[in-house]
Design a protein around this motif. Structure first.
Motif, PDB file in Angstrom:
ATOM      1  N   MET A 153      37.492 -27.525  38.423  1.00  0.00           N
ATOM      2  CA  MET A 153      37.925 -28.071  37.139  1.00  0.00           C
ATOM      3  C   MET A 153      37.958 -29.588  37.194  1.00  0.00           C
ATOM      4  O   MET A 153      37.635 -30.264  36.195  1.00  0.00           O
ATOM      5  N   GLU A 154      38.320 -30.138  38.324  1.00  0.00           N
ATOM      6  CA  GLU A 154      38.329 -31.596  38.476  1.00  0.00           C
ATOM      7  C   GLU A 154      36.911 -32.152  38.356  1.00  0.00           C
ATOM      8  O   GLU A 154      36.686 -33.172  37.692  1.00  0.00           O
ATOM      9  N   GLU A 155      35.945 -31.470  38.973  1.00  0.00           N
ATOM     10  CA  GLU A 155      34.554 -31.901  38.859  1.00  0.00           C
ATOM     11  C   GLU A 155      34.051 -31.741  37.432  1.00  0.00           C
ATOM     12  O   GLU A 155      33.322 -32.600  36.908  1.00  0.00           O
ATOM     13  N   LEU A 156      34.444 -30.652  36.778  1.00  0.00           N
ATOM     14  CA  LEU A 156      34.037 -30.427  35.397  1.00  0.00           C
ATOM     15  C   LEU A 156      34.522 -31.572  34.506  1.00  0.00           C
ATOM     16  O   LEU A 156      33.761 -32.064  33.643  1.00  0.00           O
ATOM     17  N   ALA A 157      35.752 -32.003  34.699  1.00  0.00           N
ATOM     18  CA  ALA A 157      36.297 -33.096  33.895  1.00  0.00           C
ATOM     19  C   ALA A 157      35.490 -34.379  34.091  1.00  0.00           C
ATOM     20  O   ALA A 157      35.206 -35.107  33.131  1.00  0.00           O
ATOM     21  N   GLU A 158      35.110 -34.665  35.325  1.00  0.00           N
ATOM     22  CA  GLU A 158      34.324 -35.876  35.606  1.00  0.00           C
ATOM     23  C   GLU A 158      32.920 -35.761  35.032  1.00  0.00           C
ATOM     24  O   GLU A 158      32.366 -36.728  34.481  1.00  0.00           O
ATOM     25  N   ILE A 159      32.331 -34.593  35.144  1.00  0.00           N
ATOM     26  CA  ILE A 159      30.999 -34.365  34.567  1.00  0.00           C
ATOM     27  C   ILE A 159      31.041 -34.595  33.060  1.00  0.00           C
ATOM     28  O   ILE A 159      30.169 -35.256  32.494  1.00  0.00           O
ATOM     29  N   ARG A 160      32.064 -34.052  32.408  1.00  0.00           N
ATOM     30  CA  ARG A 160      32.194 -34.243  30.956  1.00  0.00           C
ATOM     31  C   ARG A 160      32.315 -35.718  30.592  1.00  0.00           C
ATOM     32  O   ARG A 160      31.757 -36.172  29.581  1.00  0.00           O
ATOM     33  N   ARG A 161      33.022 -36.481  31.395  1.00  0.00           N
ATOM     34  CA  ARG A 161      33.216 -37.903  31.125  1.00  0.00           C
ATOM     35  C   ARG A 161      31.913 -38.685  31.231  1.00  0.00           C
ATOM     36  O   ARG A 161      31.709 -39.670  30.518  1.00  0.00           O
ATOM     37  N   LEU A 162      30.993 -38.213  32.101  1.00  0.00           N
ATOM     38  CA  LEU A 162      29.808 -38.994  32.421  1.00  0.00           C
ATOM     39  C   LEU A 162      28.538 -38.567  31.690  1.00  0.00           C
ATOM     40  O   LEU A 162      27.510 -39.217  31.829  1.00  0.00           O
ATOM     41  N   THR A 163      28.592 -37.493  30.941  1.00  0.00           N
ATOM     42  CA  THR A 163      27.379 -37.038  30.262  1.00  0.00           C
ATOM     43  C   THR A 163      27.708 -36.462  28.894  1.00  0.00           C
ATOM     44  O   THR A 163      28.818 -35.956  28.670  1.00  0.00           O
ATOM     45  N   SER A 164      26.738 -36.543  27.994  1.00  0.00           N
ATOM     46  CA  SER A 164      26.945 -36.043  26.630  1.00  0.00           C
ATOM     47  C   SER A 164      26.277 -34.699  26.392  1.00  0.00           C
ATOM     48  O   SER A 164      26.428 -34.109  25.317  1.00  0.00           O
ATOM     49  N   VAL A 165      25.529 -34.178  27.372  1.00  0.00           N
ATOM     50  CA  VAL A 165      24.865 -32.894  27.199  1.00  0.00           C
ATOM     51  C   VAL A 165      25.912 -31.791  27.030  1.00  0.00           C
ATOM     52  O   VAL A 165      27.026 -31.896  27.571  1.00  0.00           O
ATOM     53  N   GLU A 166      25.592 -30.760  26.265  1.00  0.00           N
ATOM     54  CA  GLU A 166      26.539 -29.662  26.087  1.00  0.00           C
ATOM     55  C   GLU A 166      26.806 -28.961  27.422  1.00  0.00           C
ATOM     56  O   GLU A 166      25.887 -28.786  28.230  1.00  0.00           O
ATOM     57  N   ILE A 167      28.051 -28.548  27.613  1.00  0.00           N
ATOM     58  CA  ILE A 167      28.459 -27.866  28.844  1.00  0.00           C
ATOM     59  C   ILE A 167      28.900 -26.447  28.521  1.00  0.00           C
ATOM     60  O   ILE A 167      29.713 -26.219  27.621  1.00  0.00           O
ATOM     61  N   GLU A 168      28.337 -25.500  29.268  1.00  0.00           N
ATOM     62  CA  GLU A 168      28.750 -24.102  29.190  1.00  0.00           C
ATOM     63  C   GLU A 168      29.348 -23.725  30.535  1.00  0.00           C
ATOM     64  O   GLU A 168      28.772 -24.042  31.581  1.00  0.00           O
ATOM     65  N   ALA A 169      30.499 -23.081  30.519  1.00  0.00           N
ATOM     66  CA  ALA A 169      31.169 -22.743  31.775  1.00  0.00           C
ATOM     67  C   ALA A 169      31.620 -21.289  31.743  1.00  0.00           C
ATOM     68  O   ALA A 169      32.086 -20.788  30.715  1.00  0.00           O
ATOM     69  N   PHE A 170      31.484 -20.616  32.874  1.00  0.00           N
ATOM     70  CA  PHE A 170      31.938 -19.231  32.979  1.00  0.00           C
ATOM     71  C   PHE A 170      33.463 -19.158  32.945  1.00  0.00           C
ATOM     72  O   PHE A 170      34.144 -19.953  33.594  1.00  0.00           O
ATOM     73  N   VAL A 171      33.979 -18.194  32.198  1.00  0.00           N
ATOM     74  CA  VAL A 171      35.426 -17.997  32.138  1.00  0.00           C
ATOM     75  C   VAL A 171      35.843 -16.597  32.557  1.00  0.00           C
ATOM     76  O   VAL A 171      37.026 -16.362  32.826  1.00  0.00           O
ATOM     77  N   HIS A 172      34.893 -15.648  32.617  1.00  0.00           N
ATOM     78  CA  HIS A 172      35.298 -14.286  32.944  1.00  0.00           C
ATOM     79  C   HIS A 172      34.111 -13.486  33.464  1.00  0.00           C
ATOM     80  O   HIS A 172      33.002 -13.616  32.951  1.00  0.00           O
ATOM     81  N   GLY A 173      34.377 -12.672  34.484  1.00  0.00           N
ATOM     82  CA  GLY A 173      33.354 -11.759  34.973  1.00  0.00           C
ATOM     83  C   GLY A 173      33.095 -11.865  36.458  1.00  0.00           C
ATOM     84  O   GLY A 173      33.836 -12.516  37.201  1.00  0.00           O
ATOM     85  N   ALA A 174      32.028 -11.226  36.889  1.00  0.00           N
ATOM     86  CA  ALA A 174      31.714 -11.127  38.313  1.00  0.00           C
ATOM     87  C   ALA A 174      31.322 -12.470  38.903  1.00  0.00           C
ATOM     88  O   ALA A 174      30.693 -13.301  38.245  1.00  0.00           O
TER      89      ALA A 174
END
Length: 415
Positions: A153-174
């Motif tokens: 989650m910490e890396e995700l936050a930094e990635i979001r700060r540095l890029t404008s491309v849409e981000i899709e992240a897994f929230v549930h499943g295998a």
């Protein structure tokens, strides 16, 4: 770590759809978008993949419900596998597919050049784990990147700060035990190519440790012998229902649920829960509370134990499956509602698993509607009284204690 957005954006709830029936169920139960597979270029050869005609019907249904349909074409191509891809991408573009999910650069190039206008999303198979990678793919024309499941989650936050491309992240499943699905265990152990749709899930097999001094003779080195599961490569499943605010505050555009090969019971339940959670947070972020009923609901369809994956820490032995299950699914799907008469309060049910009079059953539907009742009486299609519904897909009627709707589901506790 969270980066508080000045204006929170509502993320889409993205559900799996292995069949046309699952596509419709997922959307009816709250999914803003679904992802499906075609008859080629995907990673789920046994998932009931869609023909072009089924895609067209699915797209029409989705548009009628303000939803989107994405197609997974995320295989790793060997020589010759890419033949016909241009025609495939042009066809699904013209059908009205909202985007295609790809990992292989060859397929990305073919799609971009031969099917202009079809948005491309980078599959999690490409193992995107940093902002520079996301920027590379944005410059190549991709609209969205599905993050690798080993991103914190910490890396995700930094990635979001540095890029404008849409981000899709897994929230549930295998969870895959290897690097975002790039595994060759299946190739070695069953001659089925995991990265071309044939994974035999070798990591889910039961393993023991053996001494084999004389050719094929083997002797277990563990007390329980062949039934032991002391050695495992099998990860528990992911569930991020308790952490929805972190995704929204960090600007994630799409919350992805895994499971194109799962049942309509699974798809309907999980989509229903995450839709309810996202709606609740967006309605009142400051007073948002994760409801225990959402967590309980997910356990009704869980196939394995649940964890937060890599989002907050490196998984330990507690996030691995071995020995006896610490928690097992408690419910089974038994039917769906085909019709309801408001005057007589009689529901017409299609049976999916055996149930009988005296059983306590639960009805649930879109919008997180639930109620339970005892089955007091039932009748078959000839309106003859029955005390048991044993035949798959049989049609029956029964009085219900509260109003139900077409498409509502029935389940009961196992035991």
């Amino acid at each position: 770590m969270m980066t508080k957005q000045t204006k929170l954006k509502r993320p889409e709830v993205l559900a799996p759809a292995g069949t046309l029936e699952k596509l419709k169920v997922a959307i009816q139960y709250g999914a803003d978008a679904v992802y499906i597979g075609g008859n080629a270029y995907g990673l789920r050869s046994r998932a009931g993949n869609f023909s072009y005609e089924e895609m067209a019907e699915g797209v029409a249904f989705a548009k009628a419900h303000q939803a989107k349909v994405y197609v997974a074409a995320n295989m790793v191509t060997h020589e010759g596998n890419q033949e016909g891809a241009g025609e495939f991408f042009r066809t699904i573009r013209d059908i009205g597919i909202s985007a295609v999910i790809i990992s292989d650069p060859a397929l990305i190039e073919i799609c971009a050049t031969e099917a202009p206008g079809l948005p491309i999303h980078l599959s999690t198979q490409a193992s995107a784990t940093n902002a520079e990678t996301l920027e590379f793919w944005r410059e190549e024309g991709l609209e969205r990147v599905v993050l690798a499941r080993e991103v914190s989650m910490e890396e995700l936050a930094e990635i979001r700060r540095l890029t404008s491309v849409e981000i899709e992240a897994f929230v549930h499943g295998a969870m895959c035990i290897s690097y975002s699905g790039r595994c060759t265990l299946s190739n070695h152990m069953s001659m089925r190519d995991a990265n071309r749709g044939g994974c035999s899930q070798s990591c889910r097999w039961k393993y023991d440790l053996f001494d084999m001094p004389f050719g094929t003779e083997r002797r277990s080195l563990t007390e329980n012998g062949a039934v032991s599961e002391d050695f495992s490569m099998s990860a528990v499943d992911m569930s991020m229902i308790e952490h929805i605010p972190d995704f929204i505050q960090n600007g994630v555009d799409s919350l992805k649920i895994e499971g194109r090969m799962k049942s309509i019971h699974y798809v309907s339940t999980v989509a229903n829960v995450y839709k309810a959670a996202v709606d609740s947070y967006m309605a009142d972020p400051d007073n948002y509370v994760c409801k225990q009923e959402w967590i309980d609901e997910l356990w009704k369809v869980a196939q394995r134990e649940l964890s937060t994956g890599f989002y907050y820490h490196v998984p330990t032995e507690n996030e691995q499956l071995f020995g006896k299950r610490r928690k097992i699914p408690q419910y089974k799907f038994i039917g769906d509602v085909l019709a309801y008469d408001k005057t007589t309060k009689i529901a017409t049910i299609r049976q999916r698993n055996v149930f009988e009079t005296g059983d306590e059953i639960e009805f649930y539907g879109p919008g997180f509607r639930h109620f339970s009742q005892i089955v007091r009486q039932m009748s078959n299609e000839e309106n003859e009284p029955i005390d048991r519904a044993p035949h798959p897909m049989m049609i029956l009627t029964m009085p219900v204690e509260q109003p139900v709707k077409v498409g509502d589901m029935l389940r009961k506790k196992k035991g």
